[in-house]
Write an enzyme that holds these catalytic residues in place. Structure first.
Site, PDB file in Angstrom:
ATOM      1  N   GLY A 102      35.381  34.428  27.249  1.00  0.00           N
ATOM      2  CA  GLY A 102      36.560  34.858  26.768  1.00  0.00           C
ATOM      3  C   GLY A 102      37.909  34.346  27.407  1.00  0.00           C
ATOM      4  O   GLY A 102      38.765  34.053  26.692  1.00  0.00           O
ATOM      5  N   GLY A 103      38.133  33.799  28.647  1.00  0.00           N
ATOM      6  CA  GLY A 103      38.910  33.096  29.198  1.00  0.00           C
ATOM      7  C   GLY A 103      39.310  31.479  28.775  1.00  0.00           C
ATOM      8  O   GLY A 103      39.891  31.035  28.211  1.00  0.00           O
ATOM      9  N   HIS A 104      37.860  30.919  28.577  1.00  0.00           N
ATOM     10  CA  HIS A 104      37.669  29.504  28.480  1.00  0.00           C
ATOM     11  C   HIS A 104      38.274  29.325  26.883  1.00  0.00           C
ATOM     12  O   HIS A 104      38.867  28.379  26.771  1.00  0.00           O
ATOM     13  CB  HIS A 104      36.319  29.313  28.744  1.00  0.00           C
ATOM     14  CG  HIS A 104      35.884  27.801  28.494  1.00  0.00           C
ATOM     15  ND1 HIS A 104      36.327  26.883  29.382  1.00  0.00           N
ATOM     16  CD2 HIS A 104      35.133  27.174  27.455  1.00  0.00           C
ATOM     17  CE1 HIS A 104      35.662  25.734  29.128  1.00  0.00           C
ATOM     18  NE2 HIS A 104      35.215  25.810  27.855  1.00  0.00           N
ATOM     19  N   ILE A 161      40.147  40.023  23.390  1.00  0.00           N
ATOM     20  CA  ILE A 161      39.159  39.625  22.657  1.00  0.00           C
ATOM     21  C   ILE A 161      37.802  39.892  22.867  1.00  0.00           C
ATOM     22  O   ILE A 161      37.503  39.571  23.765  1.00  0.00           O
ATOM     23  CB  ILE A 161      39.335  37.934  22.400  1.00  0.00           C
ATOM     24  CG1 ILE A 161      41.036  37.670  22.079  1.00  0.00           C
ATOM     25  CG2 ILE A 161      38.465  37.178  21.359  1.00  0.00           C
ATOM     26  CD1 ILE A 161      41.464  36.618  22.877  1.00  0.00           C
ATOM     27  N   TYR A 391      47.275  22.090  32.732  1.00  0.00           N
ATOM     28  CA  TYR A 391      46.097  22.925  31.829  1.00  0.00           C
ATOM     29  C   TYR A 391      46.135  24.254  32.036  1.00  0.00           C
ATOM     30  O   TYR A 391      45.857  24.569  33.274  1.00  0.00           O
ATOM     31  CB  TYR A 391      44.834  22.102  31.860  1.00  0.00           C
ATOM     32  CG  TYR A 391      43.826  22.676  31.201  1.00  0.00           C
ATOM     33  CD1 TYR A 391      43.965  23.274  29.884  1.00  0.00           C
ATOM     34  CD2 TYR A 391      42.425  22.650  31.785  1.00  0.00           C
ATOM     35  CE1 TYR A 391      42.830  23.842  29.345  1.00  0.00           C
ATOM     36  CE2 TYR A 391      41.107  23.292  31.071  1.00  0.00           C
ATOM     37  CZ  TYR A 391      41.516  23.594  29.836  1.00  0.00           C
ATOM     38  OH  TYR A 391      40.604  24.244  29.021  1.00  0.00           O
ATOM     39  N   ASN A 393      43.902  26.772  31.453  1.00  0.00           N
ATOM     40  CA  ASN A 393      42.813  27.146  32.206  1.00  0.00           C
ATOM     41  C   ASN A 393      42.502  26.828  33.534  1.00  0.00           C
ATOM     42  O   ASN A 393      41.637  27.327  34.227  1.00  0.00           O
ATOM     43  CB  ASN A 393      41.502  26.617  31.295  1.00  0.00           C
ATOM     44  CG  ASN A 393      41.110  27.697  30.367  1.00  0.00           C
ATOM     45  OD1 ASN A 393      41.713  28.528  30.259  1.00  0.00           O
ATOM     46  ND2 ASN A 393      40.425  27.396  29.136  1.00  0.00           N
ATOM     47  N   TYR A 394      43.318  25.992  33.995  1.00  0.00           N
ATOM     48  CA  TYR A 394      43.282  25.732  35.529  1.00  0.00           C
ATOM     49  C   TYR A 394      44.363  26.408  36.194  1.00  0.00           C
ATOM     50  O   TYR A 394      45.465  25.654  36.466  1.00  0.00           O
ATOM     51  CB  TYR A 394      43.323  24.329  35.961  1.00  0.00           C
ATOM     52  CG  TYR A 394      42.125  23.225  35.460  1.00  0.00           C
ATOM     53  CD1 TYR A 394      40.850  23.949  35.142  1.00  0.00           C
ATOM     54  CD2 TYR A 394      42.186  22.078  35.228  1.00  0.00           C
ATOM     55  CE1 TYR A 394      39.636  23.219  34.959  1.00  0.00           C
ATOM     56  CE2 TYR A 394      41.033  21.294  34.836  1.00  0.00           C
ATOM     57  CZ  TYR A 394      39.850  21.993  34.603  1.00  0.00           C
ATOM     58  OH  TYR A 394      38.799  21.182  34.214  1.00  0.00           O
TER      59      TYR A 394
HETATM   60  C1  LIG Z   1      33.575  26.330  38.228  1.00  0.00           C
HETATM   61  C2  LIG Z   1      34.264  26.368  36.921  1.00  0.00           C
HETATM   62  C3  LIG Z   1      34.250  25.293  36.124  1.00  0.00           C
HETATM   63  C4  LIG Z   1      35.013  24.985  35.036  1.00  0.00           C
HETATM   64  N1  LIG Z   1      34.828  24.064  34.042  1.00  0.00           N
HETATM   65  C5  LIG Z   1      35.657  23.885  32.992  1.00  0.00           C
HETATM   66  C6  LIG Z   1      35.496  22.790  32.109  1.00  0.00           C
HETATM   67  O1  LIG Z   1      34.520  22.024  32.140  1.00  0.00           O
HETATM   68  N2  LIG Z   1      36.333  22.880  31.434  1.00  0.00           N
HETATM   69  C7  LIG Z   1      37.299  23.672  31.137  1.00  0.00           C
HETATM   70  O2  LIG Z   1      38.078  23.332  30.023  1.00  0.00           O
HETATM   71  N3  LIG Z   1      37.566  24.512  31.749  1.00  0.00           N
HETATM   72  C8  LIG Z   1      36.772  24.852  32.884  1.00  0.00           C
HETATM   73  N4  LIG Z   1      37.070  25.727  33.863  1.00  0.00           N
HETATM   74  C9  LIG Z   1      38.219  26.665  33.884  1.00  0.00           C
HETATM   75  C10 LIG Z   1      37.860  27.793  33.036  1.00  0.00           C
HETATM   76  O3  LIG Z   1      37.973  27.346  31.597  1.00  0.00           O
HETATM   77  C11 LIG Z   1      38.929  29.089  33.216  1.00  0.00           C
HETATM   78  O4  LIG Z   1      38.720  29.196  34.356  1.00  0.00           O
HETATM   79  C12 LIG Z   1      38.736  30.088  32.317  1.00  0.00           C
HETATM   80  O5  LIG Z   1      39.866  30.962  32.362  1.00  0.00           O
HETATM   81  C13 LIG Z   1      37.465  31.058  32.856  1.00  0.00           C
HETATM   82  O6  LIG Z   1      37.370  32.085  32.001  1.00  0.00           O
HETATM   83  P1  LIG Z   1      36.647  33.425  32.385  1.00  0.00           P
HETATM   84  O7  LIG Z   1      36.405  34.357  31.226  1.00  0.00           O
HETATM   85  O8  LIG Z   1      35.403  32.655  33.026  1.00  0.00           O
HETATM   86  O9  LIG Z   1      37.560  33.830  33.493  1.00  0.00           O
HETATM   87  P2  LIG Z   1      38.486  35.018  33.671  1.00  0.00           P
HETATM   88  O10 LIG Z   1      38.904  34.603  35.348  1.00  0.00           O
HETATM   89  O11 LIG Z   1      37.441  36.388  33.712  1.00  0.00           O
HETATM   90  O12 LIG Z   1      39.561  35.016  32.778  1.00  0.00           O
HETATM   91  C14 LIG Z   1      40.562  33.958  32.853  1.00  0.00           C
HETATM   92  C15 LIG Z   1      41.636  34.592  32.063  1.00  0.00           C
HETATM   93  O13 LIG Z   1      41.354  35.011  30.704  1.00  0.00           O
HETATM   94  C16 LIG Z   1      41.498  36.245  30.346  1.00  0.00           C
HETATM   95  N5  LIG Z   1      40.363  36.977  29.538  1.00  0.00           N
HETATM   96  C17 LIG Z   1      39.015  36.705  29.932  1.00  0.00           C
HETATM   97  N6  LIG Z   1      38.358  37.301  28.927  1.00  0.00           N
HETATM   98  C18 LIG Z   1      39.140  37.810  27.908  1.00  0.00           C
HETATM   99  C19 LIG Z   1      38.956  38.450  26.841  1.00  0.00           C
HETATM  100  N7  LIG Z   1      38.080  38.964  26.369  1.00  0.00           N
HETATM  101  N8  LIG Z   1      40.102  38.778  26.155  1.00  0.00           N
HETATM  102  C20 LIG Z   1      41.453  38.443  26.523  1.00  0.00           C
HETATM  103  N9  LIG Z   1      41.318  37.796  27.791  1.00  0.00           N
HETATM  104  C21 LIG Z   1      40.490  37.464  28.407  1.00  0.00           C
HETATM  105  C22 LIG Z   1      41.641  36.919  31.805  1.00  0.00           C
HETATM  106  O14 LIG Z   1      42.166  38.125  31.510  1.00  0.00           O
HETATM  107  C23 LIG Z   1      42.069  36.038  32.666  1.00  0.00           C
HETATM  108  O15 LIG Z   1      43.433  35.850  32.402  1.00  0.00           O
HETATM  109  C24 LIG Z   1      36.074  25.901  34.926  1.00  0.00           C
HETATM  110  C25 LIG Z   1      36.511  26.989  35.965  1.00  0.00           C
HETATM  111  C26 LIG Z   1      35.527  27.160  37.074  1.00  0.00           C
HETATM  112  C27 LIG Z   1      35.635  28.148  38.079  1.00  0.00           C
END
Ligand SMILES: Cc1cc2nc3c(=O)[nH]c(=O)nc-3n(C[C@H](O)[C@H](O)[C@H](O)COP(=O)(O)OP(=O)(O)OC[C@H]3O[C@@H](n4cnc5c(N)ncnc54)[C@H](O)[C@@H]3O)c2cc1C
Length: 450
Positions: A102-104, A161, A391, A393-394
């Site tokens: 979702g976030g990624h 989403i 970036y 996502n960070y």
């Molecule tokens: C250990 C680790 C390794 C990583 N490696 C990489 C990498 O290799 N490449 C890279 O590009 N990034 C990487 N990241 C960063 C990662 O892409 C982001 O942290 C991403 O936001 C994670 O998404 P999540 O859904 O797991 O997190 P969450 O913290 O749950 O969500 C992050 C954000 O997205 C929103 N969100 C989540 N799901 C939805 C949804 N369904 N609809 C709307 N909004 C939503 C949340 O509200 C929040 O704002 C890494 C992060 C960590 C912690």
């Protein structure tokens, strides 16, 4: 948190849980009755709402080379599902299997094959979103503006989403992986200088990132030294990789002995830190870690000079467990225009940096936060500027946060860093689909009218 009604960044994920949990999670920060009405609307809108009441699913269609993935799935689950169907298909997303789809996807998502295929978000072809009115919309129904915004602009500003449709990509049945660590005493500085020149110009099939950290063993005086690991994934066989490296980066002296051939899914295990011969089921684990960490990011458009690196090594030696991951851009990333999606870091970027520090005990938090902020300040002259890019996502709240009713102009302080001029279009889309700014958090996109 901006105020007591803000939907916290992490709570949106709750939508993939059974309905009562959704109500609970969202109502922590929102008007409870409003939340229930919103959920009722979602549930009567379409039979597709049944998806909200079940575990996430991943449907792979190898014949059509695409997949539908519900947002609650992890990258590891996606890679596992693809590998169960094909050894010549993959998906270009991040390296960590526990990261959520979702976030990624909604923030970009890069990994070891992004120089060949772009970001995860570049490969999204449809999506299903629940908007602020509780309507469930697919790509056609949401329109191209919103579909553009959720592929890199962060989903949490626009709705929830629930699922993504992506195109799968082709990978060869044999890929090659290598890792060559070098300490300062082993010429790491000169090698890194050369790496900065060639990393984003290598063929798209070769991803060669460098990871900086400390090495306790290889220093000449028995103390700690800085080490740089040059780790690569080549979409092909080692017999082609070794001469390619000889032509482009002979100084690294890559030999056949340094290379391991494997399947693409084994390379996923490798980059996630697992044994390549173990069960793929490790990709399904959802381990939690008790470690705290802080990350920040930068983009480099001109090689860092030797003098800058020498100061950087001194900064790294001040910290117990520092990591800098330098990810080379170029390739497919340079072919996609800055405005194609909200993710603007395309042509002209040599590499992205992720600064990372982790620690175990809460008492240590201020010390490590101070260190990483000092490092970020030190790097100022060596990275992109006006704006200093980051970036999304960070997420880094140090670069700016919303307060109540933050205007578009005020939010530009952090928004331009993540999105460059795409920030304005994101704010326009926000104004069209959520003008009352229901979906908001510390770094959500404000409506343009605000
Ligand atoms: C250990 C680790 C390794 C990583 N490696 C990489 C990498 O290799 N490449 C890279 O590009 N990034 C990487 N990241 C960063 C990662 O892409 C982001 O942290 C991403 O936001 C994670 O998404 P999540 O859904 O797991 O997190 P969450 O913290 O749950 O969500 C992050 C954000 O997205 C929103 N969100 C989540 N799901 C939805 C949804 N369904 N609809 C709307 N909004 C939503 C949340 O509200 C929040 O704002 C890494 C992060 C960590 C912690």
């Amino acid at each position: 948190m901006v105020d007591s009604k803000v939907v916290h960044i992490t709570t949106l994920k709750a939508v993939i849980h059974p309905k009562l949990k959704i109500a609970y999670a969202i109502s922590q920060h929102c008007n409870f009755l409003w939340t229930i009405q919103w959920l009722e609307r979602i549930q009567t809108e379409s039979s597709q709402a049944n998806a909200l009441n079940s575990k996430w699913s991943i449907t792979i269609d190898i014949k059509e080379e695409n997949a539908w993935i519900q947002s609650g799935a992890t990258l590891g689950e996606l890679y596992y599902a693809i590998a169960n169907k094909s050894n010549v298909h993959g998906f270009p997303a991040g390296s960590c299997p526990t990261v959520g789809i979702g976030g990624h996807f909604s923030g970009g998502g890069f990994g070891t094959i992004f120089r060949k295929y772009g970001l995860a978000s570049d490969n999204v072809i449809d999506a299903q979103i629940v908007d602020v009115n509780g309507k469930i919309l697919n790509r056609k129904m949401m329109g191209e503006n919103l579909f553009w915004a959720i592929r890199g602009g962060g989903g949490s500003s626009f709705g929830v989403i629930t699922a993504w449709k992506v195109k799968l990509v082709n990978v060869p049945s044999v890929v090659t992986v290598f890792n060559i660590p070098k300490s300062l005493e082993q010429n790491a500085t000169t090698l890194f200088m050369k790496w900065q020149i060639i990393a984003n110009k290598l063929p798209n099939e070769l991803f060669l990132h460098s990871v900086m950290g400390l090495d306790a063993k290889s220093s000449s005086d028995g103390g700690k030294t800085v080490a740089v690991s040059f780790t690569g994934l080549y979409l092909g066989k080692q017999k082609n990789l070794v001469p390619l490296m000889e032509n482009n980066f002979a100084e690294l002296n890559l030999q056949h002995d340094n290379c391991t051939e494997m399947s693409w899914i084994q390379s996923v295990l490798y980059f996630a830190g697992y044994s390549i011969n173990g069960s793929l089921k490790v990709l399904l684990q959802r381990n939690k870690t008790s470690t705290s960490f802080k990350a920040k990011s930068d983009y480099v458009t001109k090689p860092i000079p030797m003098s800058g690196l020498e100061g950087l090594w001194n900064m790294l030696l001040e910290e117990k467990n520092p990591t800098l991951i330098m990810s080379p851009y170029g390739g497919r990333m340079s072919e996609i225009s800055e405005s194609e999606t909200p993710f603007p870091h395309r042509n002209g970027i040599i590499y992205g940096i992720q600064y990372l520090v982790d620690w175990d005990s809460n008492e240590e938090t201020p010390k490590h936060m101070d260190w990483i902020r000092k490092l970020y300040a030190y790097m100022t002259p060596y990275v992109s500027m006006c704006p200093r890019l980051a970036y999304m996502n960070y997420r880094d709240l140090d670069i700016g946060v919303n307060r109540e009713n933050t205007s578009y102009e005020e939010a530009k302080s952090w928004g331009m860093k993540y999105f460059k001029s795409n920030f304005e279009r994101l704010a326009q889309v926000k104004n069209e689909i959520d003008p009352s700014n229901f979906f908001r958090h510390e770094q959500s996109i404000p409506p343009l009218s605000a």
